[in-house]
Design an enzyme around this catalytic site. Structure first.
Site, PDB file in Angstrom:
ATOM      1  CG  MET A  90     -31.537  12.767 -76.137  1.00 30.10           C
ATOM      2  SD  MET A  90     -32.640  12.444 -77.464  1.00 30.10           S
ATOM      3  CE  MET A  90     -31.979  13.654 -78.745  1.00 30.10           C
ATOM      4  CG  HIS A 109     -37.978   8.097 -84.914  1.00 33.15           C
ATOM      5  ND1 HIS A 109     -36.807   8.857 -84.740  1.00 33.15           N
ATOM      6  CD2 HIS A 109     -38.419   8.401 -86.134  1.00 33.15           C
ATOM      7  CE1 HIS A 109     -36.641   9.584 -85.397  1.00 33.15           C
ATOM      8  NE2 HIS A 109     -37.722   9.843 -86.413  1.00 33.15           N
TER       9      HIS A 109
HETATM   10  C1  GRF Z   1     -40.034  11.074 -77.620  1.00 34.40           C
HETATM   11  O1  GRF Z   1     -40.678  11.919 -78.587  1.00 34.40           O
HETATM   12  C2  GRF Z   1     -39.591   9.716 -78.463  1.00 34.40           C
HETATM   13  O2  GRF Z   1     -40.129   9.452 -79.610  1.00 34.40           O
HETATM   14  C3  GRF Z   1     -37.986  10.231 -78.857  1.00 34.40           C
HETATM   15  O3  GRF Z   1     -37.812  11.146 -77.882  1.00 34.40           O
HETATM   16  C4  GRF Z   1     -38.941  11.590 -77.184  1.00 34.40           C
HETATM   17  C5  GRF Z   1     -38.753  11.320 -75.682  1.00 34.40           C
HETATM   18  O4  GRF Z   1     -39.820  12.297 -74.991  1.00 34.40           O
HETATM   19  N1  GRF Z   1     -37.296   9.268 -78.987  1.00 34.40           N
HETATM   20  P1  GRF Z   1     -40.156  11.732 -73.314  1.00 34.40           P
HETATM   21  O5  GRF Z   1     -38.844  11.898 -72.697  1.00 34.40           O
HETATM   22  O6  GRF Z   1     -40.627  10.418 -73.326  1.00 34.40           O
HETATM   23  O7  GRF Z   1     -41.208  12.938 -73.011  1.00 34.40           O
END
Ligand code: GRF
Length: 205
Positions: A90, A109
């Site tokens: 993030m 994404h």
């Molecule tokens: C995913 O939906 C991805 O597209 C975004 O962040 C989310 C991560 O989910 N960049 P996770 O931690 O892999 O479950």
């Protein structure tokens, strides 16, 4: 066989899909290290369960983003990482990491870029009223969700969808498409030409 370094801030379900694909031999890659900016990220637990080294790097304990990224870089290098995978990381990647891994950082994404960059893209898609959304894997550049697109997959938006039901279908596509993009990279089949990523070898994945 290439070594991946995964950066994750959250639950790490994409990380899990990549670990599973690597363990099953579906991709010519292994996860060499997992790094998180969140101490309690479940992604770190997943790493532990698979005997993958995991590190929490606390942004707040560094005087600048540059110093923070230098620490991440040190860990990536220590584990001989060749391709960096952002999996729900993030933070915007800064110059330090970008210049150390040019065109060697991928992100996923949950929308069809360039539509709906930024946070909670699946919610943005529902609120906007699109009938088709999807998933994008792209190389990371200095912008937010702006780098050259590697692969995309469409996901329909149904009348009865809530943000949760759409997100869950989006996730299923993410798990498939991310490992494909990693495999293409591992096979040396991704050639960047300006904004376009050419898939060498006839586009067969
Ligand atoms: C995913 O939906 C991805 O597209 C975004 O962040 C989310 C991560 O989910 N960049 P996770 O931690 O892999 O479950």
């Amino acid at each position: 066989m290439i070594t991946l370094g995964v950066l994750a801030s959250g639950s790490g379900t994409n990380l899990q899909a990549i670990i599973d694909a690597a363990e099953k031999g579906e991709i010519s890659a292994k996860v060499g290290v997992v790094i998180s900016d969140k101490e309690n990220a479940y992604a770190l637990e997943r790493a532990k369960k698979h005997n993958i080294p995991g590190y929490f790097v606390d942004f707040k304990s560094f005087p600048s983003k540059k110093e923070y990224e230098k620490k991440i870089l040190e860990i990536l290098k220590e584990h001989n990482v060749e391709l960096v995978i952002l999996a729900g990381y993030m933070k915007i990647v800064g110059e330090t990491l970008l210049s150390a891994y040019p065109n060697r950082i991928m992100n996923i994404h949950p929308a069809l870029l360039p539509s709906f960059p930024g946070l909670e893209a699946w919610k943005q898609a529902i609120e906007y009223g699109v009938k088709i959304s999807g998933v994008t894997v792209h190389f990371v550049d200095e912008g937010m969700d702006t780098g050259p697109i590697i692969l995309q997959a469409a996901v329909p938006v149904y009348e009865e969808d809530t943000p949760e039901t759409l997100l869950s279908r989006i996730h299923q596509e993410e798990y498939k498409i991310y490992k494909k993009a990693i495999q293409l990279f591992a096979e040396g089949r991704l050639k960047i030409e300006g904004r376009r990523v050419r898939i060498l070898g006839g586009g067969k994945i």
